[in-house]
Design a protein around this motif. Structure first.
Motif, PDB file in Angstrom:
ATOM      1  N   ALA A   1     -19.697  11.811   2.315  1.00 21.92           N
ATOM      2  CA  ALA A   1     -20.302  12.152   1.013  1.00 21.92           C
ATOM      3  C   ALA A   1     -20.353  10.926   0.106  1.00 21.92           C
ATOM      4  O   ALA A   1     -21.337  10.702  -0.620  1.00 21.92           O
ATOM      5  N   HIS A   2     -19.289  10.114   0.156  1.00 20.74           N
ATOM      6  CA  HIS A   2     -19.204   8.896  -0.667  1.00 20.74           C
ATOM      7  C   HIS A   2     -20.320   7.907  -0.299  1.00 20.74           C
ATOM      8  O   HIS A   2     -21.050   7.427  -1.167  1.00 20.74           O
TER       9      HIS A   2
ATOM     10  N   TRP B   1      -6.608   9.170  -2.915  1.00 23.68           N
ATOM     11  CA  TRP B   1      -5.474  10.107  -2.882  1.00 23.68           C
ATOM     12  C   TRP B   1      -5.043  10.386  -1.433  1.00 23.68           C
ATOM     13  O   TRP B   1      -3.855  10.448  -1.127  1.00 23.68           O
ATOM     14  N   LEU B   2      -6.035  10.522  -0.534  1.00 25.69           N
ATOM     15  CA  LEU B   2      -5.715  10.834   0.868  1.00 25.69           C
ATOM     16  C   LEU B   2      -5.142   9.635   1.619  1.00 25.69           C
ATOM     17  O   LEU B   2      -4.260   9.792   2.453  1.00 25.69           O
ATOM     18  N   SER B   3      -5.677   8.448   1.343  1.00 22.24           N
ATOM     19  CA  SER B   3      -5.153   7.251   2.028  1.00 22.24           C
ATOM     20  C   SER B   3      -5.088   6.092   1.039  1.00 22.24           C
ATOM     21  O   SER B   3      -6.023   5.288   0.968  1.00 22.24           O
TER      22      SER B   3
ATOM     23  N   GLY C   1     -17.695   8.985  -7.726  1.00 16.46           N
ATOM     24  CA  GLY C   1     -16.420   8.961  -8.440  1.00 16.46           C
ATOM     25  C   GLY C   1     -15.431   9.969  -7.875  1.00 16.46           C
ATOM     26  O   GLY C   1     -14.282   9.638  -7.568  1.00 16.46           O
ATOM     27  N   ALA C   2     -15.904  11.211  -7.685  1.00 15.49           N
ATOM     28  CA  ALA C   2     -15.003  12.279  -7.217  1.00 15.49           C
ATOM     29  C   ALA C   2     -14.508  12.009  -5.796  1.00 15.49           C
ATOM     30  O   ALA C   2     -13.309  12.139  -5.501  1.00 15.49           O
ATOM     31  N   THR C   3     -15.437  11.618  -4.909  1.00 19.88           N
ATOM     32  CA  THR C   3     -15.014  11.368  -3.521  1.00 19.88           C
ATOM     33  C   THR C   3     -14.161  10.103  -3.432  1.00 19.88           C
ATOM     34  O   THR C   3     -13.253  10.025  -2.606  1.00 19.88           O
TER      35      THR C   3
ATOM     36  N   TYR D   1     -27.405  10.840 -11.417  1.00 20.58           N
ATOM     37  CA  TYR D   1     -26.148  11.277 -12.045  1.00 20.58           C
ATOM     38  C   TYR D   1     -25.311  12.148 -11.107  1.00 20.58           C
ATOM     39  O   TYR D   1     -24.076  12.114 -11.167  1.00 20.58           O
ATOM     40  N   LEU D   2     -25.975  12.888 -10.215  1.00 16.52           N
ATOM     41  CA  LEU D   2     -25.219  13.616  -9.191  1.00 16.52           C
ATOM     42  C   LEU D   2     -24.516  12.604  -8.274  1.00 16.52           C
ATOM     43  O   LEU D   2     -23.343  12.774  -7.931  1.00 16.52           O
TER      44      LEU D   2
END
Lengths: 92, 152
Positions: free
Chosen positions: B13-14, B75-77, B67-69, B60-61
């Motif tokens: 997604a990123h 956070w995950l790695s 940013g979110a991904t 903008y999406l």
């Protein structure tokens, strides 16, 4: 013929002597804008394209009605109506 | 074949979001505008504003998803090595420059453009396109660093 109030967006205010609201008379929206452009000569170049047509990407509302869903510049305006010009959110 | 891990989904997604943004900037500034400028003696307001209105939600999406991904991937790695931290900082800086230029375009350039005369619009849009080159460069840098970071 009714008197209406036109809410002027910030970027158009340099062409309306700084006024944020204008009043004008007219039977249709086209009459109102023609009156305002005669009163403020710099306004026409901002609202109309080189062919003299109102810029289609500017959104104009009579009260809460988008004029594209009404009769465009032929939309009749009633006494005391409020007209709002909005610009599109664009770009990236 | 096992289903993709949450990290893989976030990474896809990123990268897709970033590619969409960089691709839109590339298409508009390096492919469309040179041709449009050459064939139009005046400024083609309807075309440019129409394009700007269509690109707005997609960009903008993409910014939100990047940013979110990105936060999710950290956070995950979490990057632990110095070089990985430096690469992440570089990506963050590139993203901040891109988002800042984009926000400036939406809040300052495009509102002016919609009310400009043809001569003013050419100058405004010319400056906008020059800033788009910076966005494109930062985007390519971010993608390259991201691919390297993913392999590291």
């Amino acid at each position: 013929m009714g008197e209406v109030t036109v809410i002027v967006p910030v970027l158009l205010r340099p062409y309306t002597d700084g006024a944020s609201q204008l009043t004008a008379e007219g039977e249709t929206l086209g009459d109102v804008f023609r009156t305002l452009c005669e009163r403020f000569p710099g306004l026409a170049a901002r609202l109309y394209n080189e062919n003299g047509d109102f810029r289609s990407f500017l959104q104009v509302f009579v009260e809460s009605d988008d004029i594209r869903t009404r009769l465009g510049m032929e939309t009749p305006v009633s006494d005391g109506a409020q007209i709002t010009i909005l610009q599109a959110l664009a770009g990236g | 074949m096992s289903p993709p891990s949450p990290e893989t989904v976030l990474r896809i997604a990123h990268v897709v979001s970033a590619s969409m943004w960089v691709g839109a900037v590339f298409m508009a500034s390096m492919i469309d505008w040179p041709v449009i400028e050459r064939i139009n003696p005046s400024f083609p307001f309807e075309l440019i504003v129409g394009q700007g209105r269509r690109v707005f939600p997609a960009v903008y999406l993409a910014i939100f998803l990047i940013g979110a991904t990105g936060v999710g991937l950290i956070w995950l790695s979490p990057p632990l090595e110095g070089s990985a931290l430096a690469a992440l900082a570089l990506k963050g800086a590139a993203f901040a420059v891109m988002a800042g230029i984009t926000l400036y375009g939406t809040l300052v350039s495009w509102p002016k453009l919609q009310l400009a005369t043809a001569a003013e619009a050419k100058l405004l849009y010319g400056a906008y396109i020059r800033r788009a080159y910076v966005v494109f460069g930062c985007g390519v840098l971010g993608l390259a660093v991201g691919i390297w970071l993913g392999e590291a």
